[in-house]
Enzyme design. Structure first.
Site, PDB file in Angstrom:
ATOM      1  N   MET A   1     -15.588   2.094 -58.870  1.00  0.00           N
ATOM      2  CA  MET A   1     -16.524   2.773 -57.973  1.00  0.00           C
ATOM      3  C   MET A   1     -17.699   1.856 -57.598  1.00  0.00           C
ATOM      4  O   MET A   1     -18.118   1.806 -56.454  1.00  0.00           O
ATOM      5  CB  MET A   1     -17.056   4.050 -58.624  1.00  0.00           C
TER       6      MET A   1
ATOM      7  N   LYS B   1     -20.104   5.578 -31.450  1.00  0.00           N
ATOM      8  CA  LYS B   1     -19.830   6.736 -32.299  1.00  0.00           C
ATOM      9  C   LYS B   1     -19.851   6.324 -33.777  1.00  0.00           C
ATOM     10  O   LYS B   1     -19.768   5.130 -34.096  1.00  0.00           O
ATOM     11  CB  LYS B   1     -18.470   7.331 -31.920  1.00  0.00           C
TER      12      LYS B   1
ATOM     13  N   ARG C   1      -3.511  13.324 -27.651  1.00  0.00           N
ATOM     14  CA  ARG C   1      -4.544  13.710 -28.598  1.00  0.00           C
ATOM     15  C   ARG C   1      -5.416  14.708 -27.835  1.00  0.00           C
ATOM     16  O   ARG C   1      -5.157  15.889 -27.881  1.00  0.00           O
ATOM     17  CB  ARG C   1      -5.307  12.454 -29.041  1.00  0.00           C
TER      18      ARG C   1
ATOM     19  N   TYR D   1      -9.735  -1.118 -64.763  1.00  0.00           N
ATOM     20  CA  TYR D   1      -8.967   0.104 -65.012  1.00  0.00           C
ATOM     21  C   TYR D   1      -7.472  -0.145 -64.900  1.00  0.00           C
ATOM     22  O   TYR D   1      -7.022  -0.886 -64.029  1.00  0.00           O
ATOM     23  CB  TYR D   1      -9.347   1.185 -63.992  1.00  0.00           C
TER      24      TYR D   1
HETATM   25  C1  LIG Z   1     -13.369   5.019 -30.010  1.00  0.00           C
HETATM   26  C2  LIG Z   1     -13.016   5.062 -28.564  1.00  0.00           C
HETATM   27  C3  LIG Z   1     -13.141   3.926 -27.744  1.00  0.00           C
HETATM   28  C4  LIG Z   1     -13.470   2.548 -28.289  1.00  0.00           C
HETATM   29  O1  LIG Z   1     -12.280   1.929 -28.693  1.00  0.00           O
HETATM   30  P1  LIG Z   1     -12.261   0.452 -29.323  1.00  0.00           P
HETATM   31  O2  LIG Z   1     -10.842   0.234 -29.644  1.00  0.00           O
HETATM   32  O3  LIG Z   1     -13.154   0.502 -30.510  1.00  0.00           O
HETATM   33  O4  LIG Z   1     -12.780  -0.471 -28.271  1.00  0.00           O
HETATM   34  C5  LIG Z   1     -12.933   4.074 -26.376  1.00  0.00           C
HETATM   35  N1  LIG Z   1     -12.584   5.277 -25.855  1.00  0.00           N
HETATM   36  C6  LIG Z   1     -12.397   6.369 -26.604  1.00  0.00           C
HETATM   37  C7  LIG Z   1     -11.978   7.639 -25.967  1.00  0.00           C
HETATM   38  C8  LIG Z   1     -12.593   6.303 -27.988  1.00  0.00           C
HETATM   39  O5  LIG Z   1     -12.391   7.394 -28.752  1.00  0.00           O
END
Ligand SMILES: *Cc1c(COP(=O)(O)O)cnc(C)c1O
Length: 374
Positions: free
Chosen positions: A306, A36, A133, A259
């Site tokens: 930046m 992802k 969640r 800054y």
């Molecule tokens: C992002 C995610 C993972 C991967 O988790 P890692 O800690 O990066 O290995 C696995 N399962 C779900 C549902 C996720 O959202």
């Protein structure tokens, strides 16, 4: 070169080695990969193709668009799971594209069943075991399973849940989530033996075999994030981020840098200004604890701007002082991804996914890809 640019090097051999480390530790049948958010910021195309060439056949993404992108990269049909499920009106598209939504509410499930056709639809169901969640409540799931000739009618191929604290092995939630998941697992095993079960992310794989089941979903470990201490020695560095020096200057006692004038020199200092700032993913929180590396550890000075930031190079003898165009390592073999994240009070996941588009991405293989898989 027509401009100075930070370089993000991605070692694809190391990525595949890390995937093999996870696959070997996993006692279940299949090890997938979570890709992802553009493969955690590293570039989904090379990452997916590389993992596919190593034998990975299950990919997890967050959204439909990400799923389509992954699908177009792979020459055969593989399992592409969409963690954020399916929006109203998109059900048929998922079927047509042979994508697997991870359904997480009874409303979504009923919509899925109403719209799609038995035999054509494939889905995963996510159960809430305590993360609160996304996910169906275990009771709702059990009641629902009694109601329909699941999984043939719904097309459920995978039942999964997600761990909230796998990176803290002693956390009581790990056991309690497993316990809440067990009745679901037993029911699925008895009544729907074809349906696979998945619980473990990267850190979950290291909790022990009890958390494994059939399919693993590692993400961060593939990219070199040591989410549990025992991975530190076992993972290869995948990501190297280097920024070029664009100016060297001397400042004198009482002068400040950047800054806000936060950093004030106590004595004469040599400083290197590099190209790369918060627009490139160098979180502002890195200052003032972070040190980059070029022949030696170089403390960051003042705030991150930046497009640039500054490092103290005073301690380097003049023969090895970086010059304009030389690179300072921000993440790599000398500054681990996890240490860099820690300096910014965050986690490797955030650091990686913030890396900006201006960085020049370079993909490479190391000598290891010539040797056969372990
Ligand atoms: C992002 C995610 C993972 C991967 O988790 P890692 O800690 O990066 O290995 C696995 N399962 C779900 C549902 C996720 O959202």
């Amino acid at each position: 070169m027509h401009q100075y640019s930070g370089v993000l090097k991605v070692n694809l051999s190391a990525l595949r080695r890390n995937w093999r480390v996870m696959r070997e530790r996993f006692s279940g049948q299949d090890c997938g990969a979570v890709v992802k958010a553009n493969a955690y910021g590293l570039g989904v195309a090379p990452v997916v193709q590389s993992l596919y060439s190593e034998g990975c056949r299950q990919f997890f993404v967050a959204t439909y668009d990400e799923a389509i992108q992954v699908k177009r990269l792979i020459p055969e049909s593989v399992d592409i799971f969409v963690l954020q499920g399916v929006c109203p009106g998109m059900e048929q598209r998922f079927c047509d594209e042979d994508l697997v939504p991870v359904i997480f509410s009874t409303e979504m499930l009923r919509r899925w069943m109403a719209v799609t056709v038995i035999g054509r639809r494939r889905c995963a169901l996510k159960i809430n075991t305590g993360m609160n969640r996304l996910g169906l409540e275990p009771e709702d799931f059990l009641a629902f399973a009694d109601e329909v000739a699941f999984p043939q009618t719904i097309g459920v191929e995978l039942v999964m849940s997600h761990l909230a604290c796998a990176d803290e092995p002693q956390h009581p939630l790990n056991i309690s989530q497993l316990e809440r998941f067990r009745p679901i697992v037993e029911m699925v095993r008895q009544r729907f033996p074809q349906t696979r079960i998945s619980l473990a992310n990267s850190a979950g794989i290291f909790l022990g075999d009890a958390w494994h089941f059939d399919l693993a979903r590692p993400g961060i470990a593939l990219y070199g994030g040591s989410c549990v201490p025992e991975l530190r020695a076992r993972l290869s560095t995948v990501v190297t981020l280097k920024l070029p020096v664009i100016q060297l200057r001397t400042i004198f006692a009482g002068e400040s840098v950047g800054y806000g004038g936060d950093f004030v020199a106590q004595e004469e200092m040599r400083i290197a200004i590099v190209s790369g700032g918060y627009a490139d993913g160098l979180l502002r929180r890195l200052a003032p604890r972070f040190a980059g590396w070029c022949e030696w550890y170089l403390p960051m000075l003042g705030r991150v701007s930046m497009d640039s930031c500054a490092f103290d190079v005073s301690q380097l003898p003049s023969e090895i002082l970086p010059r304009e165009g030389d690179f300072i390592e921000i993440i790599g073999d000398h500054v681990s991804l996890d240490d860099a994240a820690k300096a910014a009070d965050t986690i490797s996941y955030e650091l990686l996914t913030r890396l900006g588009d201006r960085l020049q991405k370079v993909y490479f293989e190391d000598a290891d890809h010539l040797s056969p898989p372990i």
